[in-house]
Structures are given as C-alpha cells and as structure tokens.
Design a protein around this motif. Structure first.
Motif, PDB file in Angstrom:
ATOM      1  N   PRO A  90       0.830  -1.210   0.000  1.00  0.00           N
ATOM      2  CA  PRO A  90       0.000   0.000   0.000  1.00  0.00           C
ATOM      3  C   PRO A  90       0.867   1.263   0.000  1.00  0.00           C
ATOM      4  O   PRO A  90       1.905   1.321   0.666  1.00  0.00           O
ATOM      5  N   ALA A  91       0.410   2.265  -0.735  1.00  0.00           N
ATOM      6  CA  ALA A  91       1.188   3.495  -0.894  1.00  0.00           C
ATOM      7  C   ALA A  91       1.450   4.198   0.430  1.00  0.00           C
ATOM      8  O   ALA A  91       2.482   4.871   0.591  1.00  0.00           O
ATOM      9  N   ASP A  92       0.539   4.055   1.402  1.00  0.00           N
ATOM     10  CA  ASP A  92       0.694   4.746   2.677  1.00  0.00           C
ATOM     11  C   ASP A  92       1.338   3.883   3.752  1.00  0.00           C
ATOM     12  O   ASP A  92       1.427   4.301   4.910  1.00  0.00           O
ATOM     13  N   CYS A  93       1.806   2.700   3.393  1.00  0.00           N
ATOM     14  CA  CYS A  93       2.418   1.805   4.378  1.00  0.00           C
ATOM     15  C   CYS A  93       3.832   2.284   4.714  1.00  0.00           C
ATOM     16  O   CYS A  93       4.654   2.514   3.818  1.00  0.00           O
ATOM     17  N   ASN A  94       4.112   2.428   5.995  1.00  0.00           N
ATOM     18  CA  ASN A  94       5.434   2.847   6.445  1.00  0.00           C
ATOM     19  C   ASN A  94       6.305   1.616   6.661  1.00  0.00           C
ATOM     20  O   ASN A  94       6.079   0.833   7.590  1.00  0.00           O
ATOM     21  N   LEU A  95       7.310   1.429   5.814  1.00  0.00           N
ATOM     22  CA  LEU A  95       8.182   0.261   5.920  1.00  0.00           C
ATOM     23  C   LEU A  95       8.998   0.263   7.213  1.00  0.00           C
ATOM     24  O   LEU A  95       9.528  -0.775   7.609  1.00  0.00           O
ATOM     25  N   MET A  96       9.100   1.418   7.867  1.00  0.00           N
ATOM     26  CA  MET A  96       9.833   1.497   9.122  1.00  0.00           C
ATOM     27  C   MET A  96       9.108   0.766  10.259  1.00  0.00           C
ATOM     28  O   MET A  96       9.730   0.398  11.254  1.00  0.00           O
ATOM     29  N   THR A  97       7.802   0.572  10.127  1.00  0.00           N
ATOM     30  CA  THR A  97       7.063  -0.144  11.165  1.00  0.00           C
ATOM     31  C   THR A  97       7.154  -1.649  10.972  1.00  0.00           C
ATOM     32  O   THR A  97       6.757  -2.413  11.856  1.00  0.00           O
TER      33      THR A  97
END
Length: 226
Positions: A90-97
């Motif tokens: 998803p475009a709004d997914c934060n890979l840092m999480t």
C-alpha cells in the motif's frame, strides 16, 4: 545451508585478534548452523508449522527497518529483501514499522501472497501473535532491491519510508532465484542470516549475504556481476 561463507568473500567482516600470536578468530564461530538450530528445536519438543500453509507467514513486506537495526548495508549499498511483491505494498504503508497486521481496515500484509516458503518452530499452545523461536525460509523468485545507503538514511530521517520513496531512490531491482533465510526473531536472542543470489533488471548478477547477530551485522557481502 551454511552461515559461514569464506571470509575472503565478505564485503564486511569483523576480524578479531586473539592471543599473543594475533591468531584470527572467525567472527561467526559462535553462530550455530541452521541444521543445528533445527535439531535443537526438535529436541526441545517445539511445534513445527509450515508456511504458507497452514500459516500465511510473516505479516510484513520488506526487511529494512529499525528493529534490531536491521539495515543490511556495506556503507554504500543497502539491500532490501521483500517477502511480498513490492507492487502490492500500500502506498501509505510505512516500511519502518515493518509489520502490517490485519485489522478492521483489512487483512494487512496478508492481502498479497508471501513469496517464500518454509517452516517455523514455536512452543505448544503459544498465545496468538507469539514470535517463533526459529524460522527457516527459502524462495526462488524473491525481490531484493539495492539502494544507496546515504539516500535511504536521508529518507528515513522523519521515521517514514514508503514504497514510493524507495522507487524514487532509483533502486537496482533484483530477483533472487536462490534465497535462504534463517531467523531467530525474539529480542535477546536475535539472529538473521540471509544468503541470496540472482539477477538484476539490467542483466547483471548479484550475490548477497548477511549474518546479523543481535543488533549488528557481523558479516555482510553485496556483490554485483557484469
């Protein structure tokens, strides 16, 4: 599967001096082989669960995040192994999480198939959501992208990195036709070992290995062929 590639091939290795004759000590000497870890888990009576059936696998997309400082880089290039198709993130997914758990808004990372298979060991009757003791995975079409470490560092300064950010880094996109991962995900006993090789989109080959113990990479290799 071996976690001790020859030290002369490593892009990064800490060579420790020992004794008065400056004997070189293998920095991976205390890292057990995968086969040994499996035997230990079996002997302890842990339950073996296969992935992707019946378990759908880790609810995450890519491994390049702050947990245990899992940024696998050689100072120039950062390797980003993807567990699920980058195009499906998803475009709004934060890979840092790292994790994208299912919830009221949808199935999370489980909305797209996992690209690896294997098994993990866990205690009998462990509560839902408990991290496994050991997970062993393989794959023959696993995306691994390489981006400039300095660029990735700048992008994550605000604590957010999206797949759009990664695409903007003009990554070297690769597909690992050989991918092996051994993971002990629990804090205090953390181990990540990945060995992968394949081809980049530009036709070159690549070779990647990391042995990450605790919160540090003891050995790391990133090579690009012609």
């Amino acid at each position: 599967m071996s976690v001790r590639p020859l030290l002369r091939t490593l892009g990064l290795a800490f060579l420790l001096g020992a004794c008065s004759d400056t004997q070189i000590v293998d920095p991976l000497s205390d890292v057990p082989e995968t086969a040994t870890l499996i035997r230990t888990a079996e002997t302890a009576g842990l339950v073996r669960v296969t992935v992707p059936q019946p378990d759908p696998g880790i609810p995450a997309y890519a491994r390049a995040f702050p947990g245990e400082k899992q940024f696998f880089h050689n100072g120039e290039w950062l390797a980003i192994p993807f567990y699920r198709a980058p195009s499906a993130i998803p475009a709004d997914c934060n890979l840092m999480t790292f994790f994208h758990f299912p919830g009221p808004g949808g199935p999370g990372a489980f909305a797209t198939p996992i690209l690896i298979k294997g098994f993990y060991f866990i205690e009998p009757n462990a509560p839902l959501g408990t991290f496994p003791v050991l997970a062993v995975s393989t794959g023959d079409a696993v995306p691994i992208w390489f981006v400039r470490w300095s660029v990735y560092q700048a992008a994550m300064a605000d604590g957010v990195v999206t797949i759009g950010d990664v695409n903007a880094m003009q990554p070297l996109r690769g597909i690992a036709t050989t991918f092996n991962e051994t993971l002990k995900p629990r804090t205090g006993d953390h181990l990540t070992v990945i060995t992968a090789s394949g081809k980049l989109a530009d036709g070159r080959t690549f070779d990647f290995h990391v042995t990450h113990v605790g919160d540090a990479s003891r050995a790391l290799r990133i090579n690009f062929g012609r």
